[in-house]
Design a protein around this motif. Structure first.
Motif, PDB file in Angstrom:
ATOM      1  N   THR A 145       8.167  -4.750  -9.616  1.00 51.37           N
ATOM      2  CA  THR A 145       6.974  -5.455  -9.154  1.00 51.37           C
ATOM      3  C   THR A 145       6.352  -6.279 -10.271  1.00 51.37           C
ATOM      4  O   THR A 145       5.925  -5.738 -11.286  1.00 51.37           O
ATOM      5  N   VAL A 172      -7.918  -7.014 -14.312  1.00 54.05           N
ATOM      6  CA  VAL A 172      -7.251  -7.483 -13.097  1.00 54.05           C
ATOM      7  C   VAL A 172      -6.788  -8.925 -13.292  1.00 54.05           C
ATOM      8  O   VAL A 172      -7.557  -9.795 -13.680  1.00 54.05           O
ATOM      9  N   ASP A 197      -7.558 -10.632  -9.210  1.00 51.01           N
ATOM     10  CA  ASP A 197      -6.909 -10.055  -8.031  1.00 51.01           C
ATOM     11  C   ASP A 197      -6.943  -8.536  -8.158  1.00 51.01           C
ATOM     12  O   ASP A 197      -6.163  -7.947  -8.908  1.00 51.01           O
ATOM     13  N   HIS A 198      -7.818  -7.888  -7.405  1.00 52.91           N
ATOM     14  CA  HIS A 198      -7.987  -6.442  -7.521  1.00 52.91           C
ATOM     15  C   HIS A 198      -6.874  -5.662  -6.830  1.00 52.91           C
ATOM     16  O   HIS A 198      -6.886  -4.426  -6.842  1.00 52.91           O
ATOM     17  N   ASN A 199      -5.921  -6.349  -6.229  1.00 56.02           N
ATOM     18  CA  ASN A 199      -4.788  -5.686  -5.599  1.00 56.02           C
ATOM     19  C   ASN A 199      -3.485  -5.925  -6.357  1.00 56.02           C
ATOM     20  O   ASN A 199      -2.403  -5.654  -5.825  1.00 56.02           O
ATOM     21  N   GLU A 200      -3.585  -6.441  -7.594  1.00 56.56           N
ATOM     22  CA  GLU A 200      -2.362  -6.618  -8.380  1.00 56.56           C
ATOM     23  C   GLU A 200      -1.800  -5.232  -8.743  1.00 56.56           C
ATOM     24  O   GLU A 200      -2.510  -4.232  -8.659  1.00 56.56           O
ATOM     25  N   PRO A 201      -0.514  -5.123  -9.134  1.00 55.62           N
ATOM     26  CA  PRO A 201       0.159  -3.813  -9.190  1.00 55.62           C
ATOM     27  C   PRO A 201      -0.520  -2.765 -10.064  1.00 55.62           C
ATOM     28  O   PRO A 201      -0.646  -1.608  -9.648  1.00 55.62           O
ATOM     29  N   ALA A 223      -3.699  -2.589 -11.166  1.00 61.04           N
ATOM     30  CA  ALA A 223      -5.000  -2.207 -10.609  1.00 61.04           C
ATOM     31  C   ALA A 223      -4.811  -1.307  -9.394  1.00 61.04           C
ATOM     32  O   ALA A 223      -5.523  -0.304  -9.226  1.00 61.04           O
ATOM     33  N   ASP A 224      -3.853  -1.631  -8.558  1.00 58.30           N
ATOM     34  CA  ASP A 224      -3.612  -0.848  -7.348  1.00 58.30           C
ATOM     35  C   ASP A 224      -3.112   0.549  -7.697  1.00 58.30           C
ATOM     36  O   ASP A 224      -3.564   1.549  -7.115  1.00 58.30           O
ATOM     37  N   ARG A 257      -6.036   2.573  -9.300  1.00 59.40           N
ATOM     38  CA  ARG A 257      -7.045   2.961  -8.311  1.00 59.40           C
ATOM     39  C   ARG A 257      -6.570   4.150  -7.473  1.00 59.40           C
ATOM     40  O   ARG A 257      -7.373   4.984  -7.054  1.00 59.40           O
ATOM     41  N   SER A 258      -5.263   4.237  -7.227  1.00 62.18           N
ATOM     42  CA  SER A 258      -4.739   5.329  -6.406  1.00 62.18           C
ATOM     43  C   SER A 258      -4.743   6.660  -7.151  1.00 62.18           C
ATOM     44  O   SER A 258      -4.722   7.718  -6.517  1.00 62.18           O
ATOM     45  N   HIS A 268     -13.885   3.970  -8.979  1.00 65.98           N
ATOM     46  CA  HIS A 268     -13.765   2.701  -9.681  1.00 65.98           C
ATOM     47  C   HIS A 268     -15.094   1.953  -9.664  1.00 65.98           C
ATOM     48  O   HIS A 268     -15.827   1.980  -8.682  1.00 65.98           O
TER      49      HIS A 268
END
Length: 431
Positions: A267, A301, A305-309, A311-312, A315-316, A321
């Motif tokens: 990724t 980020v 982009d808060h959904n980049e790999p 950060a994602d 967060r998990s 956060h």
């Protein structure tokens, strides 16, 4: 001299050779070693074994590779990297390998432990039920932190992550702060120590530094060195806070190492090992049987982009956060915390019902204001249509004053809750 020492001195030393220097890695043949062992290349360049196979060791140097060439001698330098620990480290600045760099002389015989350690067993972890004040109003009330929690600070570049970390370092009620500056610009380190942290903050802190120009293995090791130092305080029964700036640069260092060791890119170019390393690092913070390590990790980020790999993935794993918003920062709202986008997963365990009511009331008022933003901006909102929106408009300045805080100011949690109570009492009936 003992007979064992004589035998050790007489035992032939096995010497390998560098067979290839390619990119960031070095290949060594003629030695047997395990992943994590240290080698000495040439005149003293240390390298760590990161992969083995085909009769060769794939190593990543812990210093510049200048002078290395095919045929350079390679020798075993012992087992895994050792890390100094103990209260003698307080007030000191160390490099990524645990060596002092503050000009105050060497450490005096500190206890040393392996940098590698297992996370606390799941049934040995105490429950998180004690609040930890960080000295920042917006965090202590709207995303309350518990002792032993792991929290991420998510933001793009230049939005104020490091400034928020410095506020927390000075204002937290934790006994000890271990601060890891990984991949920082060299010029910012001294500014952080002298201006942001200050003598008072440094006196109860241990700072581990690995700047952006240092090898990837040194940057990665800085994160694990700081974590191991914090774990040692926890093992002694202390309650420490571990602040790492930034987790993204740790992932980038592991990406360089993984790709150099031959891993396939996955990724966005990150090899699979990056995500397992992050999980292994983050799980080591938390509560133990007695002490605790509260982990605060900044996450840069990419392109906001808060959904980049990275950060994602972070967060998990983390227990909450804090999101820093560039639009707020541009308006002079500091710290630029997006309260509605920030979540603490343990807030319900470390706050009272009354405190939760106060925080929820302010959130609902702010959410109503955001939802009606377009109508308000074009002048189409009719006062009286929604009591929550009316309260948000009428007390906009008071809300902003509560959520903002000067960099040099620290606000204890009791004072923060008192101010929130006073603010909410002015809203009237917004149910």
């Amino acid at each position: 001299m003992s007979w064992q020492a004589v035998l050790d001195a007489a035992r032939p030393e096995r010497v390998g050779t560098v067979s290839q220097v390619l990119g960031l890695g070095v290949e060594v043949r003629g030695l047997e070693a395990a992943v994590g062992d240290l080698l000495t290349l040439g005149d003293g360049i240390e390298a760590e074994v990161v992969a083995t196979g085909g009769g060769a060791l794939r190593c990543m140097p812990l210093a510049a590779m200048s002078g290395l060439t095919t045929g350079t001698a390679a020798r075993m330098a012992g087992g895994a990297l050792g890390v100094p620990t103990g209260r003698a480290l307080l007030g000191r600045v160390l490099d990524g390998l645990g060596r002092p760099i503050d000009g105050r002389g060497p450490l005096v015989d500190p206890p040393r432990v392996s940098v590698d350690n297992l996370p606390p067993a799941v049934m040995d972890r105490a429950r998180i039920d004690v609040p930890l004040s960080l000295g920042v109003r917006a965090v202590d009330t709207m995303a309350s932190v518990g002792r032993g929690q792991r929290l991420g600070l998510f933001a793009g570049s230049g939005v104020g992550k490091s400034s928020l970390m410095s506020m927390i370092a000075r204002g937290t009620e934790a006994e000890v702060a271990v601060i890891a500056l990984v991949g920082e610009r060299g010029r910012e380190v001294r500014e952080f120590l002298e201006d942001d942290l200050g003598p008072e903050g440094l006196a109860r802190s241990v700072v581990v530094v690995s700047t952006s120009d240092q090898p990837a293995m040194t940057r990665l090791r800085a994160a694990f060195t700081a974590t191991r130092i914090a774990e040692a305080f926890r093992e002694d029964g202390a309650h420490a806070v571990l602040m790492m700036d930034s987790l993204t640069r740790v992932a980038m260092a592991q990406r360089e190492i993984g790709l150099s060791a031959g891993e396939p890119p996955a990724t966005r170019g990150y090899p699979p090992s990056t995500f397992s390393v992050l999980a292994r690092l983050l799980e080591r913070a938390g509560t133990g049987r007695e002490g605790s390590v509260t982990g605060l990790y900044t996450v840069l980020v990419d392109g906001d982009d808060h959904n980049e790999p990275i950060a994602d993935a972070a967060r998990s794993i983390l227990d909450g956060h804090i999101v820093l918003d560039r639009a707020l920062a541009l308006t002079g709202h500091h710290p630029a915390i997006d309260v509605l986008g920030s979540v603490s997963r343990v807030a319900g365990k470390v706050t009272t019902p009354e405190q939760r009511r106060l925080a929820t009331t302010l959130r609902t008022v702010m959410a109503a204001r955001r939802g009606a933003g377009d109508l308000i901006d074009i002048g189409a909102y009719q006062p009286g249509a929604n009591p929550r929106v009316d309260a948000a408009i009428a007390h906009e300045r008071e809300i902003a004053a509560f959520l903002t805080q000067p960099l040099e100011e620290s606000c204890p949690a009791p004072e923060a809750w008192h101010r929130l109570s006073q603010l909410v009492s002015t809203f009237g009936d917004v149910t």
